[in-house]
Design a protein around this motif. Sequence first.
Motif, PDB file in Angstrom:
ATOM      1  N   ASP A 142      34.790  50.992  32.773  1.00  0.00           N
ATOM      2  CA  ASP A 142      34.305  50.314  31.556  1.00  0.00           C
ATOM      3  C   ASP A 142      35.095  50.696  30.304  1.00  0.00           C
ATOM      4  O   ASP A 142      34.604  50.551  29.185  1.00  0.00           O
ATOM      5  CB  ASP A 142      32.813  50.603  31.321  1.00  0.00           C
ATOM      6  CG  ASP A 142      31.933  49.815  32.258  1.00  0.00           C
ATOM      7  OD1 ASP A 142      32.407  48.790  32.779  1.00  0.00           O
ATOM      8  OD2 ASP A 142      30.777  50.218  32.494  1.00  0.00           O
ATOM      9  N   LYS A 143      36.338  51.173  30.453  1.00  0.00           N
ATOM     10  CA  LYS A 143      37.174  51.420  29.282  1.00  0.00           C
ATOM     11  C   LYS A 143      37.781  50.104  28.805  1.00  0.00           C
ATOM     12  O   LYS A 143      38.025  49.202  29.597  1.00  0.00           O
ATOM     13  CB  LYS A 143      38.294  52.407  29.622  1.00  0.00           C
ATOM     14  CG  LYS A 143      37.840  53.846  29.786  1.00  0.00           C
ATOM     15  CD  LYS A 143      39.057  54.741  30.046  1.00  0.00           C
ATOM     16  CE  LYS A 143      38.644  56.188  30.248  1.00  0.00           C
ATOM     17  NZ  LYS A 143      39.821  57.038  30.552  1.00  0.00           N
ATOM     18  N   GLN A 144      38.047  50.020  27.494  1.00  0.00           N
ATOM     19  CA  GLN A 144      38.725  48.849  26.951  1.00  0.00           C
ATOM     20  C   GLN A 144      40.173  48.833  27.439  1.00  0.00           C
ATOM     21  O   GLN A 144      40.878  49.837  27.343  1.00  0.00           O
ATOM     22  CB  GLN A 144      38.689  48.874  25.421  1.00  0.00           C
ATOM     23  CG  GLN A 144      37.311  48.637  24.832  1.00  0.00           C
ATOM     24  CD  GLN A 144      36.819  47.220  25.049  1.00  0.00           C
ATOM     25  OE1 GLN A 144      37.611  46.284  25.190  1.00  0.00           O
ATOM     26  NE2 GLN A 144      35.509  47.052  25.092  1.00  0.00           N
ATOM     27  N   LEU A 145      40.595  47.698  28.008  1.00  0.00           N
ATOM     28  CA  LEU A 145      41.939  47.598  28.568  1.00  0.00           C
ATOM     29  C   LEU A 145      42.970  47.513  27.452  1.00  0.00           C
ATOM     30  O   LEU A 145      42.678  47.115  26.322  1.00  0.00           O
ATOM     31  CB  LEU A 145      42.028  46.358  29.474  1.00  0.00           C
ATOM     32  CG  LEU A 145      41.139  46.398  30.721  1.00  0.00           C
ATOM     33  CD1 LEU A 145      41.237  45.087  31.475  1.00  0.00           C
ATOM     34  CD2 LEU A 145      41.544  47.532  31.644  1.00  0.00           C
ATOM     35  N   LYS A 146      44.193  47.940  27.750  1.00  0.00           N
ATOM     36  CA  LYS A 146      45.306  47.890  26.807  1.00  0.00           C
ATOM     37  C   LYS A 146      46.364  46.954  27.343  1.00  0.00           C
ATOM     38  O   LYS A 146      46.749  47.065  28.518  1.00  0.00           O
ATOM     39  CB  LYS A 146      45.895  49.298  26.603  1.00  0.00           C
ATOM     40  CG  LYS A 146      44.924  50.249  25.911  1.00  0.00           C
ATOM     41  CD  LYS A 146      45.585  51.606  25.701  1.00  0.00           C
ATOM     42  CE  LYS A 146      44.622  52.576  25.028  1.00  0.00           C
ATOM     43  NZ  LYS A 146      45.247  53.888  24.819  1.00  0.00           N
ATOM     44  N   PRO A 147      46.889  46.010  26.501  1.00  0.00           N
ATOM     45  CA  PRO A 147      46.458  45.722  25.131  1.00  0.00           C
ATOM     46  C   PRO A 147      45.037  45.171  25.093  1.00  0.00           C
ATOM     47  O   PRO A 147      44.598  44.529  26.045  1.00  0.00           O
ATOM     48  CB  PRO A 147      47.475  44.682  24.654  1.00  0.00           C
ATOM     49  CG  PRO A 147      47.960  44.038  25.900  1.00  0.00           C
ATOM     50  CD  PRO A 147      47.947  45.103  26.965  1.00  0.00           C
TER      51      PRO A 147
ATOM     52  N   PRO B   6      46.415  46.433  34.627  1.00  0.00           N
ATOM     53  CA  PRO B   6      46.329  45.261  33.742  1.00  0.00           C
ATOM     54  C   PRO B   6      45.060  44.461  33.997  1.00  0.00           C
ATOM     55  O   PRO B   6      44.449  44.534  35.066  1.00  0.00           O
ATOM     56  CB  PRO B   6      47.590  44.461  34.103  1.00  0.00           C
ATOM     57  CG  PRO B   6      48.502  45.426  34.744  1.00  0.00           C
ATOM     58  CD  PRO B   6      47.636  46.439  35.430  1.00  0.00           C
ATOM     59  N   CYS B   7      44.662  43.688  32.995  1.00  0.00           N
ATOM     60  CA  CYS B   7      43.425  42.909  33.061  1.00  0.00           C
ATOM     61  C   CYS B   7      43.565  41.804  34.109  1.00  0.00           C
ATOM     62  O   CYS B   7      44.476  40.983  34.029  1.00  0.00           O
ATOM     63  CB  CYS B   7      43.100  42.310  31.700  1.00  0.00           C
ATOM     64  SG  CYS B   7      41.553  41.387  31.672  1.00  0.00           S
ATOM     65  N   PRO B   8      42.648  41.741  35.127  1.00  0.00           N
ATOM     66  CA  PRO B   8      42.763  40.708  36.150  1.00  0.00           C
ATOM     67  C   PRO B   8      41.970  39.453  35.839  1.00  0.00           C
ATOM     68  O   PRO B   8      41.957  38.530  36.653  1.00  0.00           O
ATOM     69  CB  PRO B   8      42.176  41.412  37.380  1.00  0.00           C
ATOM     70  CG  PRO B   8      41.113  42.280  36.804  1.00  0.00           C
ATOM     71  CD  PRO B   8      41.593  42.719  35.450  1.00  0.00           C
ATOM     72  N   GLN B   9      41.287  39.382  34.691  1.00  0.00           N
ATOM     73  CA  GLN B   9      40.477  38.207  34.373  1.00  0.00           C
ATOM     74  C   GLN B   9      41.376  36.991  34.149  1.00  0.00           C
ATOM     75  O   GLN B   9      42.560  37.118  33.820  1.00  0.00           O
ATOM     76  CB  GLN B   9      39.638  38.474  33.123  1.00  0.00           C
ATOM     77  CG  GLN B   9      38.733  39.686  33.220  1.00  0.00           C
ATOM     78  CD  GLN B   9      37.485  39.398  34.033  1.00  0.00           C
ATOM     79  OE1 GLN B   9      37.279  38.256  34.452  1.00  0.00           O
ATOM     80  NE2 GLN B   9      36.679  40.407  34.291  1.00  0.00           N
ATOM     81  N   THR B  10      40.816  35.810  34.307  1.00  0.00           N
ATOM     82  CA  THR B  10      41.548  34.564  34.077  1.00  0.00           C
ATOM     83  C   THR B  10      41.036  33.910  32.798  1.00  0.00           C
ATOM     84  O   THR B  10      39.831  33.850  32.564  1.00  0.00           O
ATOM     85  CB  THR B  10      41.381  33.595  35.257  1.00  0.00           C
ATOM     86  OG1 THR B  10      39.982  33.393  35.509  1.00  0.00           O
ATOM     87  CG2 THR B  10      42.045  34.156  36.499  1.00  0.00           C
TER      88      THR B  10
END
Length: 892
Positions: A239-244, A261-265
């Motif tokens: 639950d940490k904020q991803l960078k960037p 890296p963020c895997p969201q679409t």
Amino acid sequence: MSSGWNLNLTKGRGRGRGRGHEVTPSNLGSDPGNARYNQRTSNNYDTNQRSTNSIADRSAERFQKASSPIYKSVQHHLSQQRREEDFESSSDEDDEDNVDDDSIIQEMYKSYSLRIGSGMDMDVSQTQQNIQEALSGGNSCAICIEKIRHTDSVWSCRECSTILHLHCIQNWAKQAIMLKDYKSEEAISQDDATWPCPNCRFEYKGYETPSRYTCFCSKKINPPVHPWLAPHSCGERCDKQLKPECGHVCLLLCHPGPCPPCPQTVKTTCYCGSKPSQLRRCCSQAWSCGSKCNKPLTCGQHFCSTPCHGGDCAPCPKTSQQSCNCGKNVQIRPCASPRWTCDDPCKKVYSCQEHTCERICHGGQCGTCPRSEQRTCPCGKTEFELPCTEEVPTCGDTCEKLLQCQAHKCTRACHNGPCEKCLQMSTKRCRCGLREKSLPCTKEYLCDTRCNKIKPCTRHPCKRRCCDGNCPPCEQTCSKPLTCKNDKCPLPCHPGPCYLCPKTVDIMCFCKNTKITVPCGVERVTKPPKCREPCRIPPDCHHTVRDHHRCHFKRCPPCRQICDKKYPDCSHNCPVRCHSAILTRKMEKVKARSGPWEPSPKPYLEVIEKPCPPCEVPVPVVCLGKHKIWDFPCWEAKPFSCEAVCRRNLSCTNHVCQLSCHTVTNATSEHQAGKECQDCEEPCTKPRPGGCTHVCSLPCHPGDCPPCHKSLKVRCHCKNLLLIVDCSKWTSASENERDIISSCKGPCRHTLGCGHLCSKSCHSGKCTTIEDCRQKKGVVCPCKRKKKNFFCSDITSGKAKLLCDELCQQVKDEKKKKQKEAERMAAEEREKQKQRDQEEYERLMRGKKHKTRKVREAKREKTFLEKHWKNVAIVVGVVATILGLISIALYA
């Protein structure tokens, strides 16, 4: 501890007194404080030996009593530490043998893998490698160079994610802050104190020094060791904020190292916005469509011609004729910088028509004449209002302007022009600040000390006389090899990388008709230009004309035309690509090597002609059993078996041939079996009569099967007996006959609703009803005093009833009287108890008798009206009489 004795809790040499000894109640008193106490008691022994001995005994007893729990806690700590060490060594061995790292990593990725794609594997590999190193115990502390165990308290840097021992980083931060405080001239506050990470040198504030052991996501303090979780992990989602920062959080379980890296679409458009939005990964949501940007440039005349890109567009590369701010000069300049200033003065006439503007080329209005405004004398002490054509006179006062030395003032009278130089003597410090000397104020004092600092070029020393610390730029030539690796830098010596080489090189195509010019050094990695001229090399295959292609280097591409040679065994032509001249790699034919010192055979390339492949033209072929027609390549066209079942009728007329497709001869028709078909060896499979589960005893035969004479076991209707019946008799019987055969002729065992058995013998269908039951049952009167037997059918229909008589009524009356008498007695008892409780409550409330106190009345003085009320009444009466008479006289 206040007593000053030292606890040596570990093996080896300790500090101070008690070095190398174990802690026991007997030697806890061997400290300086106890030694001084013993000295004092020995000095006073002669004066009061008895009192001293008693005091010493009591002190020793108190000391023994106070040190006993301390000794127990120390022994408990040592035993617990030994148990932890044994557990760690055994747990490490068990983990190496039992725990599966792949399953732990898969569990950590269970939330992340739902959204991961094929293109994200490379981005996640670094995080997976960090987890693998933590599981395998490959991490080491960068401060103490010791291996980090799973049970150690650790700290990880939030910038580079380096894992260190908690006590090591605490000592590191403390020493770094103390060192900075020692070197600085002023005391450093806690807010200004900083300490760096040992790995990445990221600066932390002094109050950010870690004080407790937490998991990687900082959700849990002192996370326990778990065999199926990563070391130092709490097992919850990161639950940490991803960078960037994109607004999403890390979906992995608590893990070491940076988050992947963020895997969201998300749905985003390209940089220029000309294409419709697309679904892309959040970590790579910025994308280029490849078309022209076409955004207006800052010049306002042209549009951006580069492919779709992010950020601001580059300055306009085109040029145009542009005039300066004053409009006197015109030059061809870059379109991106339209405003420029020439070196000529404005020379426009002011509104006074006497003077001109002396400002250098500028835009806008020149303004009013500066001489028409209120002016002062040269020293600025007297103001004058004169026309712009007249000069301002001097005032005659002392000038008193600051001279160039900025320390003394001008002593001349008010004058035009600049002031003279300062002639006063003053003590001056040299430029480097090492020496002082008395000199005229206008002269600068320079000592002979040479500066040894490195110039800004970071290569050569300054060597300037009396340098003030701002060393001049280096005057030597840089001469560093440029990035082109062909020339050296001609600029003065400078720090950092050199500029690119200004030279250019021409690169030509194979036929020398096309060339391009590239910067120097780029020719090594730049491909030759694409020439539009056709290749003129003749073909090396059997075709007369080579495929059309442009000028190129090296060997021509292989021929892509169809071979079209005729096959020798059929009437078809070869349909594949030309194979008359194929470049093939071969090895030299040499004798067997007698040792490794002899050269090994070398490969070489040779152009050979390969034979045509087999003819693949489809040809129809009928199978052996004439079931199907398949298309085979021409080179494989021959009789074949389709592997289907023959299915010709055998002589038994019940089955068909189960052999795969084969040749059939001596068959009377297309559906009858031939000589090559199989003989029937199957048992009889004809359907049996309804209800018969037995198999026909004869082999497969034509016609009907004989009747079945095997026995069947049939349960009777009442489910009490198993009856043996002939199978053919049972299967051929009707429904009524089967009911008769299934009856055991015994009584029915079913119970009716009244509780009696059915009166019929073993039967099918419903039993007798309650109305037909002829069994007797007892009936009582309403008061349950009398009882009589009746038929069950009469009781059910309501015909059988038994009423109470007079004797029953007398019994009821006696019961009611006894009940009323008991209720009356209970009510009287409740009234008496209530009266007793009331008397007891009043007695308790009265309590003890007290004497009545006399109440003294306070004396009160009488008011004015109480003392003189009679006189006041007489006066009021007289006044009222007088007023009445006056009113009567007025009305009269």
